[in-house]
Write a protein that holds these residues in place. Structure first.
Motif, mmCIF file in Angstrom:
data_model
loop_
_atom_site.group_PDB
_atom_site.id
_atom_site.type_symbol
_atom_site.label_atom_id
_atom_site.label_comp_id
_atom_site.label_asym_id
_atom_site.label_seq_id
_atom_site.Cartn_x
_atom_site.Cartn_y
_atom_site.Cartn_z
ATOM 1 N N ILE A 59 -19.432 -20.564 -33.067
ATOM 2 C CA ILE A 59 -18.207 -20.435 -32.382
ATOM 3 C C ILE A 59 -18.059 -18.893 -31.953
ATOM 4 N N PRO A 60 -17.854 -18.507 -30.679
ATOM 5 C CA PRO A 60 -17.850 -17.013 -30.442
ATOM 6 C C PRO A 60 -16.326 -16.659 -30.758
ATOM 7 N N ASN A 94 -18.020 -25.019 -26.392
ATOM 8 C CA ASN A 94 -18.735 -25.469 -25.314
ATOM 9 C C ASN A 94 -19.838 -24.569 -25.041
ATOM 10 N N PRO A 95 -21.094 -25.083 -25.052
ATOM 11 C CA PRO A 95 -22.321 -24.307 -24.889
ATOM 12 C C PRO A 95 -22.438 -23.716 -23.405
ATOM 13 N N ALA A 96 -21.654 -24.233 -22.475
ATOM 14 C CA ALA A 96 -21.702 -23.787 -21.260
ATOM 15 C C ALA A 96 -20.698 -22.630 -21.351
ATOM 16 N N LYS A 97 -19.750 -22.211 -22.148
ATOM 17 C CA LYS A 97 -18.930 -21.265 -22.252
ATOM 18 C C LYS A 97 -19.194 -20.455 -23.641
ATOM 19 N N SER A 123 -12.058 -14.236 -23.124
ATOM 20 C CA SER A 123 -11.323 -15.349 -23.071
ATOM 21 C C SER A 123 -11.857 -16.718 -23.958
ATOM 22 N N TYR A 124 -13.097 -16.604 -24.216
ATOM 23 C CA TYR A 124 -13.921 -17.641 -24.725
ATOM 24 C C TYR A 124 -13.780 -17.968 -26.571
ATOM 25 N N ASN A 125 -13.121 -17.041 -26.853
ATOM 26 C CA ASN A 125 -12.661 -17.112 -28.612
ATOM 27 C C ASN A 125 -12.435 -18.274 -28.617
ATOM 28 N N GLY A 126 -13.198 -19.085 -29.695
ATOM 29 C CA GLY A 126 -13.112 -20.364 -30.219
ATOM 30 C C GLY A 126 -13.767 -21.502 -29.355
ATOM 31 N N SER A 127 -14.282 -21.259 -28.295
ATOM 32 C CA SER A 127 -14.979 -21.958 -27.490
ATOM 33 C C SER A 127 -16.154 -22.933 -28.172
#
Length: 663
Positions: A154-155, A369-372, A363-367
């Motif tokens: 998770i980034p 989704n491998p697409a994000k 913005s993708y903190n906590g994503s």
């Protein structure tokens, strides 16, 4: 260059301008000693300080707001090396009643510890101790080393890898320079003899940097000494020294936010070199700039595809799946942003802390989704079977707007089976429902379904992920109930089975009902508009008690149903009639005609003529009658009667007395 700041003098100026006097470091395993929290993290030292801060512990004399789950559960973040002493061989204890085990040093070791906390194996190898359940997440500055789905990366921020150098000759470097230096084919750059250093094995920064410059652990020069990552004081010890370095860590240390392992080196001329980024014709780019006397990230460098990188918190995939029996809501609350749910690590307060430690918020903190920017990886433990379970054997039983699935476990393979994933999809392929059940469960029912065609899939799972699925496809309907009655019937009479079928949800049954004995069909009938039918059976069923099954064939909206009923067939009751002469000569033999009748059948068998209790003549029926020749009768009046001896289908019967006068 893309930034005016690229020399050691500018770095030193930033230190002075910021008033960052060297101070005694402050470290942050969970404090005070003996503090235990729910969510235990180990691994990368690149992100250890910011995670320590987000855990609410004091970092370099500053205490930050603790990130917590909605339940109040918090983070326990353990440093990659021993605080204060810098030992790489010390142990940690993460649970009050748990074992002590070697402190995981670096991203790779952190991911290994997380993997072995899941499998229950010994960390770091068979000479260590079993750490099942002792680690909940791993800090990682690099992506997966193994393929699979067991772990989700998770980034939570953006970092970059720069090159910390000593000596102005190394102010600007290219990827080719770095490749040749670390491959050992170049020893002098810009007239400066180089002294490359590389972080310890298992370091995420090491792995990322080697990949960025086109090398691996197998192709790097074996003569390059190893240093603890992100500690310039130990690495930049001579002019020409260089080592890969987390830019975020450099900023945090030089700004005095993180514990200091690099200020002495910076004061002696150490700095981050500018790098000619691949594909960029605008000159070398420095990773950092100065703003208000502090170092700040250069976003252009951080966003570069070669040297910019996401940093991750690695968690068990099943633990953040809300449909899993292993779902950990605390872990989900802290780390995952999905839909309307925002990770606690992505709150405004948390991201202020993240930025303070030299990282760039994304913005993708906590994503997940491998697409994000999220990534999926396998368990990072050697020597384990990475296969997933084979498909179970599944059966289905239809009910009232429901289907019950039962299955048998697949043959053991690889890691132990942990759970089953049961998924129901509609005819359009859309998922209707998903359920995860523990490994010991071998059935599950989906209820309250609309009438329609569904496909159910049952898949076994282990720590490696979900295995092959077994599927069932069929029509789900409403329930019907069949009831039947039948009266006792005599042989020769037609038994009639009265059938009533009812449906749920106000559905009036239509269609056919069938009566069987065993596999033999005895009769069928079509239901009336009220769901009733009468099934007429053969009038020649053998005399016995018959176990009948009555089945309803179902309809567009109704399931089949069945009932059992017992039919008793008894022997027919006969009638015996006699035609005899009223007188015969005593020298002659008279003839008597006996007729035996019964409803629906022609009796067979024996007829006897009695005088009193004495049999005087017998005959065998043919077509239900027989002519019996009497013996010569002595002169006088003789009272006789005929007796039918019965058969397998007709009862016995005495005829009426008749008188024959012998003259």
């Amino acid at each position: 260059m893309r930034s005016s700041r690229s020399t050691a003098a500018l770095v030193a100026a930033a230190v002075v301008a910021g008033g960052l006097a060297l101070a005694s470091p402050a470290y942050a395993d969970p404090t005070p000693a003996g503090t235990y929290r729910s969510l235990v993290g180990v691994g990368s030292d690149t992100t250890q300080d910011v995670l320590n801060a987000l855990a609410g512990d004091s970092v370099n004399g500053t205490t930050y707001a603790a990130v917590k789950a909605t339940s109040g559960a918090g983070i326990a973040s353990y440093d990659a090396i021993e605080p204060l002493t810098g030992s790489t061989t010390s142990s940690i204890q993460t649970r009050a009643a748990g074992p002590s085990f070697l402190r995981p040093n670096g991203s790779g070791k952190g991911r290994l510890a997380l993997s072995q906390a899941l499998t229950g194996d010994k960390y770091p190898d068979s000479s260590g101790v079993a750490i099942k359940g002792q680690v909940d997440f791993a800090r990682s500055s690099s992506g997966p080393s193994t393929s699979g789905t067991a772990l989700t990366y998770i980034p939570f921020a953006r970092d970059a890898v720069g090159v910390a150098v000593k000596g102005s000759a190394l102010d600007s470097l290219t990827v080719d320079d770095l490749h040749d230096i670390y491959a050992g084919t170049t020893t002098v750059v810009h007239g400066q003899t180089v002294h490359p250093k590389i972080p310890q094995s298992g370091s995420g920064t090491r792995k990322f940097f080697l990949s960025a410059i086109g090398l691996t652990d197998a192709t790097i020069s074996p003569n390059i000494p190893t240093v603890q990552e992100n500690q310039a004081n130990d690495g930049l010890t001579e002019d020409g020294a260089l080592e890969p370095f987390s830019v975020g860590s450099w900023i945090a240390q030089i700004n005095g936010v993180a514990p200091d392992h690099s200020k002495d080196a910076a004061a002696a001329g150490g700095h981050l070199a500018s790098v000619q980024l691949p594909g960029d014709t605008g000159g070398a780019t420095t990773p950092v700039a100065t703003a208000n006397g502090k170092l700040v990230p250069v976003n252009y460098y951080y966003e570069n595809a070669t040297f910019g990188r996401d940093v991750y918190n690695v968690v068990p995939t099943r633990a953040i799946d809300p449909t899993s029996v292993f779902f950990d809501k605390d872990l989900y609350d802290v780390f995952v942003t999905s839909g309307s749910h925002t990770a606690a690590l992505a709150s405004d307060t948390a991201e202020q802390t993240i930025a303070a430690f030299g990282f760039v918020n994304e913005s993708y903190n906590g994503s997940v989704n491998p697409a994000k920017h999220a990534k999926l990886g396998g368990l990072e433990e050697s020597g384990i079977d990475l296969s997933t379970p084979a498909a179970p054997v599944v059966k289905a039983t239809l009910g009232d707007a429901s289907v019950k699935l039962t299955w048998t476990a697949p043959a053991p393979t690889g890691l132990p089976l942990t759970d089953y994933r049961v998924t129901l999809t509609g005819s359009d392929g859309a998922v209707v429902a998903t359920k995860d059940v523990a490994a010991g469960t071998t059935s599950y029912s989906f209820t309250g379904l609309a009438v329609g065609t569904y496909t159910a899939t049952v898949s076994g799972a282990n720590l490696n992920g979900t295995g092959a699925g077994a599927t069932w496809t069929g029509a789900v309907k409403y329930a019907s109930t069949t009831k039947a009655t039948v009266a006792t019937a005599a042989y020769g009479q037609t038994p009639k089975v009265a059938v009533t079928v009812t449906g749920t949800h106000g559905v009036v049954p239509s269609g056919k009902v069938t009566v069987k004995e065993g596999s033999t069909v005895l009769g069928t009938a079509t239901l009336s508009s009220t769901g009733k039918a009468t099934v007429a059976l053969s009038n020649h069923l053998k005399v016995a008690t018959h176990a009948l099954s009555v089945s309803y064939s179902g309809a567009a909206k109704l399931n089949t149903s069945a009932a059992s009923v017992s039919l008793k067939v008894v022997k027919a009751t006969p009638a015996v009639s006699v035609s005899a002469p009223t007188s015969v000569k005593h020298t002659a033999r008279g003839k008597v005609t006996v007729k035996v009748t019964a409803t629906g059948t022609t009796p067979t068998g024996t007829v006897r003529i009695y005088e009193g209790s004495k049999i005087i003549a017998t005959g065998t029926l043919s077509g239900g009658k027989v002519t019996v020749t009497l013996p010569k009768l002595r002169a006088g009046r003789h009272t006789l009667h005929a007796y039918y001896a019965g058969s397998t289908t007709v009862n016995t019967r005495n005829g009426a007395n008749f008188v024959v006068k012998s003259v």
